[in-house]
Motif scaffolding. Structure first.
Motif, PDB file in Angstrom:
ATOM      1  N   THR A 310      39.961  39.990  37.458  1.00  0.00           N
ATOM      2  CA  THR A 310      40.956  38.940  37.581  1.00  0.00           C
ATOM      3  C   THR A 310      42.001  39.340  38.606  1.00  0.00           C
ATOM      4  N   PHE A 311      42.506  38.354  39.323  1.00  0.00           N
ATOM      5  CA  PHE A 311      43.533  38.567  40.336  1.00  0.00           C
ATOM      6  C   PHE A 311      44.740  37.697  40.009  1.00  0.00           C
ATOM      7  N   THR A 312      45.908  38.286  40.105  1.00  0.00           N
ATOM      8  CA  THR A 312      47.150  37.561  39.860  1.00  0.00           C
ATOM      9  C   THR A 312      48.118  37.799  41.008  1.00  0.00           C
ATOM     10  N   THR A 313      49.038  36.869  41.158  1.00  0.00           N
ATOM     11  CA  THR A 313      50.088  37.044  42.151  1.00  0.00           C
ATOM     12  C   THR A 313      51.074  38.094  41.649  1.00  0.00           C
ATOM     13  N   THR A 314      51.984  38.489  42.508  1.00  0.00           N
ATOM     14  CA  THR A 314      52.987  39.473  42.095  1.00  0.00           C
ATOM     15  C   THR A 314      53.894  38.915  41.003  1.00  0.00           C
ATOM     16  N   ASP A 315      53.923  37.581  40.830  1.00  0.00           N
ATOM     17  CA  ASP A 315      54.693  36.955  39.760  1.00  0.00           C
ATOM     18  C   ASP A 315      53.894  36.818  38.474  1.00  0.00           C
ATOM     19  N   GLY A 316      52.648  37.286  38.483  1.00  0.00           N
ATOM     20  CA  GLY A 316      51.834  37.225  37.282  1.00  0.00           C
ATOM     21  C   GLY A 316      51.043  35.945  37.109  1.00  0.00           C
ATOM     22  N   GLU A 317      51.077  35.057  38.099  1.00  0.00           N
ATOM     23  CA  GLU A 317      50.317  33.819  38.018  1.00  0.00           C
ATOM     24  C   GLU A 317      48.886  34.044  38.504  1.00  0.00           C
ATOM     25  N   PRO A 318      47.920  33.275  37.987  1.00  0.00           N
ATOM     26  CA  PRO A 318      46.543  33.421  38.471  1.00  0.00           C
ATOM     27  C   PRO A 318      46.453  33.184  39.970  1.00  0.00           C
ATOM     28  N   MET A 319      45.678  34.022  40.639  1.00  0.00           N
ATOM     29  CA  MET A 319      45.493  33.906  42.088  1.00  0.00           C
ATOM     30  C   MET A 319      44.223  33.117  42.363  1.00  0.00           C
ATOM     31  N   ASN A 320      44.382  31.910  42.919  1.00  0.00           N
ATOM     32  CA  ASN A 320      43.229  31.081  43.257  1.00  0.00           C
ATOM     33  C   ASN A 320      42.670  31.454  44.618  1.00  0.00           C
ATOM     34  N   PHE A 321      41.353  31.329  44.750  1.00  0.00           N
ATOM     35  CA  PHE A 321      40.674  31.532  46.022  1.00  0.00           C
ATOM     36  C   PHE A 321      40.313  30.179  46.613  1.00  0.00           C
ATOM     37  N   ALA A 322      40.131  30.160  47.932  1.00  0.00           N
ATOM     38  CA  ALA A 322      39.652  28.954  48.602  1.00  0.00           C
ATOM     39  C   ALA A 322      38.158  28.785  48.322  1.00  0.00           C
ATOM     40  N   LYS A 323      37.730  27.550  48.191  1.00  0.00           N
ATOM     41  CA  LYS A 323      36.328  27.287  47.884  1.00  0.00           C
ATOM     42  C   LYS A 323      35.446  27.705  49.055  1.00  0.00           C
ATOM     43  N   GLY A 324      34.402  28.461  48.758  1.00  0.00           N
ATOM     44  CA  GLY A 324      33.494  28.950  49.783  1.00  0.00           C
ATOM     45  C   GLY A 324      33.174  30.408  49.556  1.00  0.00           C
ATOM     46  N   GLN A 325      32.522  31.010  50.537  1.00  0.00           N
ATOM     47  CA  GLN A 325      32.121  32.412  50.417  1.00  0.00           C
ATOM     48  C   GLN A 325      33.332  33.328  50.263  1.00  0.00           C
ATOM     49  N   VAL A 326      33.179  34.363  49.423  1.00  0.00           N
ATOM     50  CA  VAL A 326      34.221  35.364  49.192  1.00  0.00           C
ATOM     51  C   VAL A 326      33.710  36.729  49.627  1.00  0.00           C
ATOM     52  N   TRP A 327      34.515  37.430  50.416  1.00  0.00           N
ATOM     53  CA  TRP A 327      34.239  38.830  50.748  1.00  0.00           C
ATOM     54  C   TRP A 327      35.214  39.703  49.977  1.00  0.00           C
ATOM     55  N   VAL A 328      34.689  40.764  49.366  1.00  0.00           N
ATOM     56  CA  VAL A 328      35.517  41.763  48.701  1.00  0.00           C
ATOM     57  C   VAL A 328      35.283  43.086  49.430  1.00  0.00           C
ATOM     58  N   VAL A 329      36.322  43.589  50.056  1.00  0.00           N
ATOM     59  CA  VAL A 329      36.227  44.844  50.789  1.00  0.00           C
ATOM     60  C   VAL A 329      36.957  45.904  49.998  1.00  0.00           C
ATOM     61  N   TYR A 330      36.200  46.870  49.464  1.00  0.00           N
ATOM     62  CA  TYR A 330      36.797  47.956  48.694  1.00  0.00           C
ATOM     63  C   TYR A 330      37.303  49.033  49.638  1.00  0.00           C
ATOM     64  N   THR A 331      38.549  49.411  49.430  1.00  0.00           N
ATOM     65  CA  THR A 331      39.129  50.454  50.266  1.00  0.00           C
ATOM     66  C   THR A 331      40.029  51.320  49.403  1.00  0.00           C
ATOM     67  N   GLY A 332      40.256  52.534  49.831  1.00  0.00           N
ATOM     68  CA  GLY A 332      41.018  53.475  49.030  1.00  0.00           C
ATOM     69  C   GLY A 332      42.436  53.003  48.756  1.00  0.00           C
ATOM     70  N   ALA A 333      42.931  53.299  47.572  1.00  0.00           N
ATOM     71  CA  ALA A 333      44.304  52.949  47.212  1.00  0.00           C
ATOM     72  C   ALA A 333      45.279  53.716  48.084  1.00  0.00           C
ATOM     73  N   ARG A 334      46.431  53.101  48.326  1.00  0.00           N
ATOM     74  CA  ARG A 334      47.436  53.786  49.133  1.00  0.00           C
ATOM     75  C   ARG A 334      48.821  53.496  48.587  1.00  0.00           C
TER      76      ARG A 334
END
Length: 334
Positions: A310-334
């Motif tokens: 699940t993804f939320t905004t910094t205010d704690g609200e659900p983060m909606n995605f735009a309709k269509g293909q989704v890319w998730v790029v995993y990268t190291g935490a910083r």
């Protein structure tokens, strides 16, 4: 689930038998494959093959409701790729030597072909637990990882496990020329309800910062996403080159997630001795969500391997995605 258990037990038995006999049979298999036009199976990233692409003792096929996940080669010799634009989700992860590899997930439609198909990694097993009986299409894996794949709650489908679903192309060298025909593996795509990822689609939240381009760097690879107002999509480039499929389609997701995760050393190494990175996808952390020409700071959470993220905004609200293909790029935490 009984059908899946039968498939996994058969895989384990076949792999044990192959380990004892491959040295004696390899020459005969190669000769037979060349004469019959059969596909050779990659056992890992060294491109060496075993088997003849057929599984005569196959007892069941992946169910019609199974999400199809395909491991896709992403070094320069493998490009352009095939079928990447048709995926619902594309996951990008770091592999040995700081390079990258993709996992394309298909649920709403199948392209005619997908590839080049390459080997699996330990991280894939945790990532795929969020789906119900997913099918993982891959060229092979190192020997110590195969027992984990056999025990995982998924349908593992390599060329030696299928009857003609894989083929070798003639435009790229081995091992960068192995392709999958999804329709020969699963009767039909399961539909969007099979994407049990936790993703939400809908209007963008308020705020966000205008963003023309975002680049994510691995030690030996990079991804760049450039906003196209005309297409309302993010145009993908990899290692500085536009990502265009063999069908001359520019890959352009509607949403890109730069997900900050822990990338640690795993217990496995490749055949050159390089450690295989393990990408932890269970937990929580920061993310940036690119949509509609903006970047939104977000938080992600995945409580267990069987949960979606699940993804939320910094205010704690659900983060909606735009309709269509989704890319998730995993990268190291910083």
């Amino acid at each position: 689930m009984s059908g899946m258990s039968t498939v996994c037990r058969g895989s384990r038995a076949r792999r044990a038998e192959r380990g004892a006999t491959v040295g004696a049979l390899l020459a005969a298999v190669v000769t037979g494959a060349l004469l019959a036009g059969c596909t050779m199976t990659g056992t890992g990233d060294d491109g060496r093959g075993q088997g003849n692409g057929r599984r005569d003792d196959r007892t069941s096929a992946p169910p019609a409701g199974s999400v199809l996940a395909v491991k896709i080669d992403n070094v320069s010799a493998a490009r352009p790729q095939t079928g990447l634009d048709a995926a619902d989700i594309v996951y990008a992860e770091q592999v040995e030597g700081g390079l990258s590899r993709l996992m394309a997930v298909y649920a709403t439609k199948f392209p005619e072909a997908v590839g080049p198909v390459r080997s699996a990694r330990e991280s894939d097993l945790e990532l795929l637990r969020q789906f119900d009986e997913p099918t993982l299409a891959f060229s092979g894996a190192q020997g110590k990882l195969l027992p984990l794949i056999d025990r995982a709650p998924l349908h593992a489908e390599t060329p030696e496990d299928t009857d003609g679903a894989y083929f070798r192309g003639d435009e790229k060298p081995v091992p960068h020329n192995l392709y999958l025909r999804p329709d020969d593996l699963i009767d039909s795509p399961p539909g969007p309800d099979a994407l049990t990822t936790g993703f939400r689609f809908g209007p963008a939240p308020s705020g966000g910062t205008p963003e023309d381009s975002r680049t994510v760097r691995y030690p030996a690879a990079r991804f760049t996403f450039t906003w196209s107002g005309d297409r309302e999509r993010w145009l993908v480039s990899m290692d500085g080159t536009p990502t265009i499929t063999t069908d001359d389609v520019r890959v352009a997701p509607a949403t890109v997630i730069v997900q900050r995760v822990t990338v640690r050393a795993s217990r496995f190494h490749d055949y050159l001795g390089n450690n295989t990175p393990y990408t932890e996808t269970v937990g929580s952390g920061r993310a940036e969500v690119l949509r509609d020409g903006k970047v939104f700071d977000a938080k992600w959470e995945r409580k267990s391997a069987t949960d979606g993220t699940t993804f939320t905004t910094t205010d704690g609200e659900p983060m909606n995605f735009a309709k269509g293909q989704v890319w998730v790029v995993y990268t190291g935490a910083r």
